[in-house]
Each structure stands twice: as C-alpha cells, then as structure tokens.
Scaffold this motif. Structure first.
Motif, PDB file in Angstrom:
ATOM      1  N   LYS A  56      42.268  37.477  36.431  1.00 49.98           N
ATOM      2  CA  LYS A  56      41.383  38.129  35.307  1.00 49.98           C
ATOM      3  C   LYS A  56      41.781  38.091  33.730  1.00 49.98           C
ATOM      4  CE  LYS A  56      44.388  42.139  35.548  1.00 49.98           C
ATOM      5  NZ  LYS A  56      45.120  43.209  36.312  1.00 49.98           N
ATOM      6  N   SER A 111      38.130  39.006  32.417  1.00 55.85           N
ATOM      7  CA  SER A 111      37.754  39.628  32.747  1.00 55.85           C
ATOM      8  C   SER A 111      37.076  40.886  31.793  1.00 55.85           C
ATOM      9  CB  SER A 111      38.545  40.293  33.768  1.00 55.85           C
ATOM     10  OG  SER A 111      40.546  40.991  33.180  1.00 55.85           O
ATOM     11  N   ALA A 112      36.683  42.053  32.320  1.00 56.10           N
ATOM     12  CA  ALA A 112      36.590  42.880  31.201  1.00 56.10           C
ATOM     13  C   ALA A 112      37.271  43.432  30.960  1.00 56.10           C
ATOM     14  CB  ALA A 112      35.150  44.300  31.625  1.00 56.10           C
ATOM     15  N   GLU A 113      37.845  43.277  32.225  1.00 51.73           N
ATOM     16  CA  GLU A 113      39.694  44.125  31.912  1.00 51.73           C
ATOM     17  C   GLU A 113      40.558  43.463  30.834  1.00 51.73           C
ATOM     18  OE1 GLU A 113      44.178  44.993  33.780  1.00 51.73           O
ATOM     19  OE2 GLU A 113      42.656  44.682  35.612  1.00 51.73           O
ATOM     20  N   SER A 138      41.310  31.162  28.832  1.00 50.96           N
ATOM     21  CA  SER A 138      41.720  33.266  28.824  1.00 50.96           C
ATOM     22  C   SER A 138      40.040  33.693  27.394  1.00 50.96           C
ATOM     23  CB  SER A 138      42.780  33.755  28.237  1.00 50.96           C
ATOM     24  OG  SER A 138      43.571  32.841  27.389  1.00 50.96           O
TER      25      SER A 138
END
Length: 325
Positions: free
Chosen positions: A159, A162-164, A195
């Motif tokens: 994640k 990710s967009a989150e 990241s």
C-alpha cells in the motif's frame, strides 16, 4: 540507514510549548545570506557541505567550531528541546557566529504507522521537531512519509504506492505544517524507493497537493535510485530531479551507491567515490540553485569514512570549478 535516524529521532521528545522566538541572526531558509545583507552581484551560491561530527561535547560553541575545523559550513541540529529556550538560543547564536547553517532537524518517525495510537504519537513528535527547526532556524525539518509496514517503520508494503498512502501523506504534511505555522524553516519529505514520493514526478504531485508554502524538498538522489535504469542513467535522473524540483530544494543528502553482484538487484550505500553516483552532475546541478541548499553526508560508519567522503566531494568540486562555503 536506521542508526543515525534513530539517534536523531531520540534527541528531542519533549512536548512543544511554544517558546517565544528570539531575534534572528542566521540566514532565512534557502536565502544563502543573513537578513539585511546586500545581495550584491548575482552569482551561484557556494555549496554548504556538512555531516555528522564525533566531538564528545554538548557545548554549542565547541560543536560549531568543530564543524568549521572539519571544513563544514552546514550541520545537523544538535540535541535540543523546544522548551529549553536557553539551549535553543545558544545553538542558534553559536552556529551563526561560525557561519554554519543548521541544515536539518530530523524527525524520523512513521507518520503512517498502522497502529492508530503510535501514528498519533509519531505525528505529535514530528510536529515538535518542526517547531524546534523553526526555533533554531534550520533549513528544514525532514522525515519520510512513513510506511504501512507494521514491523519496520520505513519498510516495504504494497500500500506504500497507493492512492490511500498518497492522500494520507498529504493530510499528515498539512497537519504538521498548520500546527506549527513555521516562519523560519520548512517541512520536507524524502524520496524512498519503495514508497511515495519515489521520484520527481510523484514528488511534484505531492508538492501541489500539500499546497503549503512551508512544504519543501529534501533531495536524496540515492533514495530515488530504485531500478537498474535509474542506476545506469543516474546522471539523467539527477538532472531530472533538479529540473522538476529545484525551486523547492532546501537541503540534500550525500552518499553513494554500489551494485552488489548477486541473483537479484541489490544496491548498497557506500562512501562517496566508491559507487556509481555521478557527483560531477550532482554538484553541478546543486551549484545552479538560487539558494545555498546544504549537502549533508550521511549513513557512513566511521570518522575516517566521513573524511574520505568529504575529501572526494571537495575534489570533484575543485575539478569542475564549484565553490564551497
């Protein structure tokens, strides 16, 4: 990677009490000159090289003079707490007297820890560190965005791209900046290979999304080299980073990367000059900035390695005609 950052993160854990600001005696973030000094003839600023020192003292004056003895004109912030107004003032005054700028206050905590309480505690700590950076008039307070990895605070996790992750990082950066409202420093996030931001394009997207004047760029070229293509073409990658992000760069890190032969890709951080990072291009691009963004050696193991890295960087600068402050 973790040793220096854990040490710096432990240096200041007191709550922010809003110590009144003292009169300013050092350069504004990125200005390259003390307030009120005439700009004179326009020219590229001299590069401010810095790194850790190994003198065993807490005295700000002795620390500042040791930086100058080693040929440094930039420093990591000495241990301090925001509520200790006398020490903050002593650091600011001593380093200004030696014309050594505080390049950064490290805030190495995971702002995206999956544990809600740890995340809240970490955000509070990062906010305190930004407040300290503002008081000592450092060029920036720097962290990474963090990680959803539950066991390694800077570790890989699916994640993290990710967009989150991106949206949460935008929210965190805004919270930290809005809580402090810094006037003499900036808040910055380092690139990481696994990241966000993981390169100049995602960094530029983050800058625009955070949408705060106090949000700046801390450039760590090696952190962005996360593929064979970027490793082989690191000269082009460096130029791309400075072309897209240069107007926001306030401080940089210096190290090198070597490719360790094995059955998968493995880059290892090494002493500048012992890897493949193109320091002629790195120093050349840094010297073109309109501000004297410090270049800080990091992640080496011994005083001798720091001396070797410092001498190499200076030799490259001399070869290409770059000035050092």
């Amino acid at each position: 990677m973790i040793r220096r950052r854990e040490f710096l993160a432990a240096a200041c854990a007191a709550p922010f009490l809003g110590v009144p600001r003292q009169s300013k005696s050092v350069a504004r973030p990125g200005s390259g000159r003390p307030e009120g000094e005439s700009k004179g003839v326009a020219q590229s600023p001299a590069i401010r090289l810095g790194g850790p020192i190994f003198l065993k003292t807490d005295d700000p004056g002795e620390l500042a003079r040791e930086h100058r003895r080693l040929g440094y004109s930039a420093a990591y912030c000495p241990a301090a707490r925001v509520e200790d107004a006398d020490r903050v003032r002593a650091i600011r005054t001593a380093f200004a007297a030696e014309q050594v700028v505080i390049a950064e206050v490290g805030a190495w905590r995971n702002m995206l820890d999956p544990d809600a309480q740890k995340r809240a505690d970490n955000l509070r700590y990062v906010t305190e560190r930004l407040a300290l950076a503002d008081l000592v008039e450092a060029r920036c307070c720097v962290d990474i965005a963090g990680s959803y990895n539950p066991t390694v605070w800077y570790g890989a996790h699916p994640k993290n791209l990710s967009a989150e992750f991106f949206d949460a990082t935008v929210e965190n950066c805004r919270k930290v900046i809005d809580a402090v409202k810094p006037r003499a420093t900036t808040f910055s996030i380092e690139m990481m290979g696994w990241s966000l931001p993981d390169g100049p394009d995602s960094y530029l997207k983050l800058i625009r999304a955070v949408d705060r004047p106090a949000f700046a760029v801390h450039m760590d070229v090696c952190n962005g080299v996360n593929s064979p293509d970027r490793f082989y073409r690191n000269s082009e990658f460096i130029k791309e980073c400075f072309a897209k992000l240069g107007k926001w760069i306030v401080s940089c890190h210096a190290k090198d990367l070597a490719w360790i032969p094995e059955y998968n890709v493995h880059f290892r951080e090494v002493v500048p000059g012992k890897g493949q990072i193109d320091y002629e291009t790195y120093l050349g691009e840094l010297s073109k900035l309109p501000v004297d963004a410090p270049l800080m050696l990091e992640h080496l193991q011994t005083p001798e390695e720091y001396t070797e890295g410092r001498n190499y960087i200076r030799s490259v600068g001399d070869r290409i005609g770059v000035r050092f402050a």
